[in-house]
Design a protein around this motif. Sequence first.
Motif, PDB file in Angstrom:
ATOM      1  N   ARG A   5       0.836  -1.586   0.374  1.00 54.95           N
ATOM      2  CA  ARG A   5      -0.170   0.388  -0.211  1.00 54.95           C
ATOM      3  C   ARG A   5       0.874   1.259  -0.361  1.00 54.95           C
ATOM      4  N   ARG A  91      -0.948  -2.023   8.271  1.00 53.91           N
ATOM      5  CA  ARG A  91      -1.863  -1.116   7.439  1.00 53.91           C
ATOM      6  C   ARG A  91      -1.280  -1.210   5.914  1.00 53.91           C
ATOM      7  N   ARG A 161       3.360   7.511  -2.008  1.00 52.10           N
ATOM      8  CA  ARG A 161       2.910   6.905  -0.865  1.00 52.10           C
ATOM      9  C   ARG A 161       4.152   6.560  -0.743  1.00 52.10           C
TER      10      ARG A 161
END
Length: 211
Positions: A5, A91, A161
């Motif tokens: 992610r 996460r 990110r």
Amino acid sequence: MTAARFLVVLDADSTLIQDEVIELLAEEAGRRAEVQAATEAAMRGEVDFATSLRSRVAALTGVPTAAFERVRARVRPTPGVRALTAAVHERGGVVGVVSGGFHEILDGVAPGLGVDRWRANRLVVADGALTGEVDGEIVDAEAKASSLLAWAAELGVPSSRTVAIGDGANDLRMMDVAGLGLAFNAKPAVRAAASLVIGPQNLSEVVPLLP
């Protein structure tokens, strides 16, 4: 490989850990004071990092490889580091470390702190002692930035990110290419260039900022 992610990349010395490893190694040679002064100048960006590192490593000539274990035992993890790496993993993120320090120490420290991948310099050894030389290309500011981008590409993470966390001038390029550059325990020039300055000196302060 499953895409991550997001990616968080930290500097090692004075960021992932509280110590400057080269100073601990220099202490084994009785030359900590001179190496410490040179390290501080390099972190402030006053001298070229690669040139400075070569001169500081030269001061380690003759230090026995048995010193590695003693130095690893003295390394102090930065407060909050395990909370940060655990939160990244919860996460769906990946933790990387790219360091102007040394694999000989980081290889024994990084796994226990929740680091997934790392890159650092290597020291040349002959007859059980350091020769005072660095093996191969030095991990400098450009190498740190390129490592972050390469890892992001491998993991399928867009640069937007990515998070870079560092303290010294050698971290500025890495912080610049990341989506978020965080100054931690940082020198004035780094604080001025960072997206955010983290304090107090506890890495768990980064957790609320994770993507």
